[in-house]
Enzyme design. Structure first.
Site, PDB file in Angstrom:
ATOM      1  N   GLU A 188       0.865  -1.179   0.000  1.00  0.00           N
ATOM      2  CA  GLU A 188       0.000   0.000   0.000  1.00  0.00           C
ATOM      3  C   GLU A 188       0.902   1.229   0.000  1.00  0.00           C
ATOM      4  O   GLU A 188       1.697   1.430   0.915  1.00  0.00           O
ATOM      5  CB  GLU A 188      -0.898  -0.008   1.240  1.00  0.00           C
ATOM      6  CG  GLU A 188      -1.913   1.111   1.271  1.00  0.00           C
ATOM      7  CD  GLU A 188      -2.743   1.114   2.543  1.00  0.00           C
ATOM      8  OE1 GLU A 188      -3.487   2.087   2.751  1.00  0.00           O
ATOM      9  OE2 GLU A 188      -2.641   0.142   3.338  1.00  0.00           O
ATOM     10  N   ASP A 225      -4.882   9.434   9.240  1.00  0.00           N
ATOM     11  CA  ASP A 225      -3.526   9.035   9.614  1.00  0.00           C
ATOM     12  C   ASP A 225      -3.034   9.729  10.875  1.00  0.00           C
ATOM     13  O   ASP A 225      -3.335  10.892  11.125  1.00  0.00           O
ATOM     14  CB  ASP A 225      -2.564   9.336   8.461  1.00  0.00           C
ATOM     15  CG  ASP A 225      -2.868   8.498   7.239  1.00  0.00           C
ATOM     16  OD1 ASP A 225      -2.996   7.276   7.397  1.00  0.00           O
ATOM     17  OD2 ASP A 225      -3.001   9.067   6.139  1.00  0.00           O
TER      18      ASP A 225
END
Length: 238
Positions: free
Chosen positions: A30, A41
């Protein structure tokens, strides 16, 4: 499946990072597109994105790099809607034709808006990966699994990515439920950082995604040490 930030340590290192991860047990990678407001995130990945910007990394430069390198395993691009739409989906898909990219993860495009993207992917071999969260109802999980392509990304915590997450007691049951429903692989991600966690989740789904731990290792320890870490996480050397 490792997650790394494209260009977090400069794009000149990207090919070596990808090959090292694959050689040490990654079955797909990824690849995060740096973004200024990465809402899913945590601080480690946010820091890597800022470092990428310091190296003058752009989405265009990432794609240009992917056009000239070969990955031994499929690449899945993870980024936010703004990046993809600013680049232009039609242009992006043309530019990806001669790359090893086989999937897209766009966490801020919900199920209800998937038609903004899916029709453009219809004539490609690129999958739009669906995320299933802990707050998804069983009915919504069923819908997400039904339209899923490539694999289902089962988010293991409420909140952002990062090391040191505490997992709820019912998570095993949650992962098993999704896996039972799905005809494609289910991968668990967010906060996975140890061999024990990988082994735990692999009992209830088809694989795991490790991000922040590897992003930090690449920045602090380098490519070779991170390769050894991946081998430890996957049990490749056992």
């Amino acid at each position: 499946m490792p997650y790394i930030v494209a260009g977090g340590n400069g794009l000149e290192r990207l090919e070596d990072e990808i090959k090292t991860l694959a050689e040490n047990g990654a079955t797909a990678i990824e690849l995060g597109i740096p973004f200024s407001d990465p809402v899913a995130d945590g601080p480690i990945i946010q820091k890597a994105a800022l470092e990428a910007f310091k190296h003058n990394v752009t989405f265009q430069k990432i794609i240009e790099k992917l056009q000239v390198i070969h990955s031994p395993v499929p690449i899945v691009l993870m980024g936010y809607a703004n990046s993809f739409f600013h680049y232009g989906l039609e242009k992006l898909l043309v530019d990806l034709e001669k790359t090893d990219v086989k999937g897209l993860i766009i966490p801020d495009v919900p199920y209800e808006h998937r038609e903004l993207i899916l029709p453009k992917l219809a004539q490609t071999d690129i999958a739009l990966i669906q995320l299933v969260t802990l707050t998804s109802t069983k009915e919504r999980m069923q819908k997400l699994v039904e339209v899923g392509e490539g694999f289902i990304y089962a988010v293991t915590v409420n909140g952002t990515t990062g090391i040191g997450q505490t997992y709820r007691d019912s998570l095993n049951e949650h992962l098993a439920f999704i896996t039972q429903m799905s005809s494609i692989p289910v991968l668990a991600g967010f906060g996975v950082s140890t061999r024990e966690q990988v082994q735990r989740f692999n009992e209830f789904c088809d694989g795991t995604i490790v991000g922040s731990k590897l992003v930090a290792s690449l920045a602090e320890e380098g490519v070779e040490a991170t390769g050894r870490l991946v081998a430890e996480l996957t049990g490749k050397n056992e």
